[in-house]
Every structure is written in structure tokens, then in C-alpha cells.
Design a protein around this motif. Sequence first.
Motif: not given
Length: 204
Positions: A21, A104, A198, A201-204
Amino acid sequence: MIAILCPLKKEWEIVRKNIDNKEILLEVGGHGKVNFAIKATELLLREPRIKTLICLGAGGSLSSEVSPFDVVVAEKTIEHDYCEMFSSPGNLPQVKGDQFLLNKTETCVNENFLIHRGIIASGDEDIISSERAQQIVEKTQAIAVAWEGIGGAKACREYERSFIEIRGITDNCSGSVSQDFLENLKKAMENATSVVNEIIKDLN
């Protein structure tokens, strides 16, 4: 918003090339607890949108089960060189890693290296002998050791932000530390960065 602080520029250079990212805020934190704490505090004040800070760097193994190129995720960061003489010697400053981020890492696996969760000891000292390493283990029950984590952890606790320390292992805290660090840094940091990729990857 997530920020990653790498203690050393040479660590940052490796992470910069391998982080997935590219929108992540990635900066050099500085060598040692104080420098890292100052940088972390400055960053949190400058960027109030930051909700999570990751200390990502290299470290040394304090356990026979943790090998060079493995990755250690701190369930707790403990300041091993804090010497308060007027209270119990067990009262070392410590900060727990963010439980959501720790959870996680439970699903992170890699066939080329192991991912360990445990205590990382933090202090401004190069650990270059098995005798000194054992002293730190007895004092902290840590499985890895590095310099800066507690500085960032305390800053995040003060400003109520999530924090986690992740270290790529370069050495076994033996007499060959300096050589092992230089030879193993690239691969160790690439492995540690892959774990970070890893968990964010789905955090912002």
C-alpha cells in the motif's frame, strides 16, 4: 490512517520497496528510544488522522525457537534498561500491542519463515553476548530484543492511538551481531514487511 515508522533509514529503504500500500505514511523514526518517541509524537500531532502506528524494524532473537529471518510480533513491548531502584525490579515500563492487530497476525503464515507472537524487550543497547541476552530474558521473558519500540508505544498510549511493534530477526545476539545484521537485514525486513502487508491490506 496507518503510519509506519522504521527506526533506521536502511530499514525504511527496504520497506519502501516492498510495502504493498503506497498510500501508507512511511517515515524514518530515528535510532534509540528517545529519538523514536520524539518522532512518533511529532507525527501523531502533525497527522491527527493517524489511528494506528506500526514500529517496523530489525531485531535480535532471545529464544532458541526464533531464528534469523523469522518475524516477531510484540504482544507486549517492555523497556528492559529501565532501572528504578526504589520499587520492585519487576515494575518495568510496558505497553501491550493492539489486540485487533495481534489477532490479524494469527492468520499470517509463510512457508519460508516463522511468525512468533511474544514479548519484545526494548532498550538502548546492542546485545552482543549470550550472557547479556540471558539476563534480559530473565528480566523480561522476551523472545526478541530491539531498541526503539517502547518510545513509540508510550507516545501512542499518551495520544490514545493503536500501536504494534513488528521485528524481522537478523541475529541471535551473539558475538557476530554486527556482521549478521548487515548480511541478514534485507531478507529479514522483507519478511517483516510481508507480515505488515497482510495485516493492513484491508485497513485504511
